[in-house]
Design an enzyme around this catalytic site. Sequence first.
Site, short mmCIF file in Angstrom:
data_model
loop_
_atom_site.label_atom_id
_atom_site.label_comp_id
_atom_site.label_asym_id
_atom_site.label_seq_id
_atom_site.Cartn_x
_atom_site.Cartn_y
_atom_site.Cartn_z
N LYS A 157 8.55 0.70 -1.27
CA LYS A 157 8.28 -0.70 -1.54
C LYS A 157 9.21 -1.13 -2.68
CE LYS A 157 4.37 -1.53 0.92
NZ LYS A 157 4.08 -2.73 1.74
N LYS A 265 0.99 -4.27 12.61
CA LYS A 265 -0.31 -3.98 12.02
C LYS A 265 -1.35 -4.67 12.90
CE LYS A 265 1.29 -3.83 7.18
NZ LYS A 265 2.73 -4.14 7.32
#
Length: 345
Positions: A157, A265
């Site tokens: 990230k 997702k």
Amino acid sequence: MEEKGKLRIEVFPRLFHFKKPAGTSRGVYTERKSWYIRITSDAAPGREGWGECAPLPQLSCDDREDYEEVLRKVCADVSRAGYVDKENLRGYPSMLFGLETAFRHFERGTYALWDTPFSRGEEGIRINGLIWMGDYDSMYRQICRKMESGFRCIKLKIGAIGFDEELELLRFIRQHFPAGEVEVRVDANGAFASADALEKMKRLADLDLHSIEQPIRAGQWEEMARLIELSPLPIAFDEELIGHCSLEEKRWLLDTLHPHYIVLKPSLHGGFSGSGEWIEEARRRNIGWWVTSALESNVGLNAIAQWCAVGKPELPQGLGTGLLFTDNVPMPLEIRKDCLWYVAN
């Protein structure tokens, strides 16, 4: 449609607590709110079906202040009808995901939701090692631990600390592990400004990265199209997919922008049925894909992994978030080296 008779569907709010703050470019999570649903029926005494509805705050298209009220109404409608009307729930992906999971669990009578080598405990699913945002030292320590554990795909990230520091972390990986040994992905969560995104991506590409996920904020279609055309680094969509609920919208987005990859997702992108549409349309356009969880508890993570295994994924998946919470629920999931395993009975 999945027909059932005399169903009862109960809703249970849950609050989970992170072992360590989970940082992204959108902020830091210390808690995670979720809603469990449970299906029972007089026709099947003793049988239950559990699912998890977990919208991400300020991100999910069905994140709303009256979420629990709407969820209870949806569950009451499904209970009366006896089936899940997936078309009417396209705009509520996290609710659809939870209901699809609960129905599947109710039908199967086991958390092995589909019959696959994964659900039988014969094969694991290769996953990436996720490096959360933090200061330089904490991210460095995370990278070392993942390498020592045997991960062959690392996902960082980025976008919270200085870009030069992030480049230094990536160089550290490459100094010890060439691209042929360890695949490296980065996820900007839309943190780059459009004006300098291309230059940053060129510098990242020098480090033999696999891809960058969502370099700029979603919805900037002209800028994103330009980046896809000019970037030497493959681009993956995540947030860009949110809110494109109909099949026509999905086709339009892929045809218009044609990303190199999509990251799915189910809680955000249409449950199992809607995410399956994304995969089918991506395959038709030679667009790669992988599946990841969205900070669900083990109930949601297991469901995503069970469904993911049906698609026989070729790339490492993002399913390594099951150890995040101090108060998670038990589930027969286990990470061995760089694979997620279901420990079948």
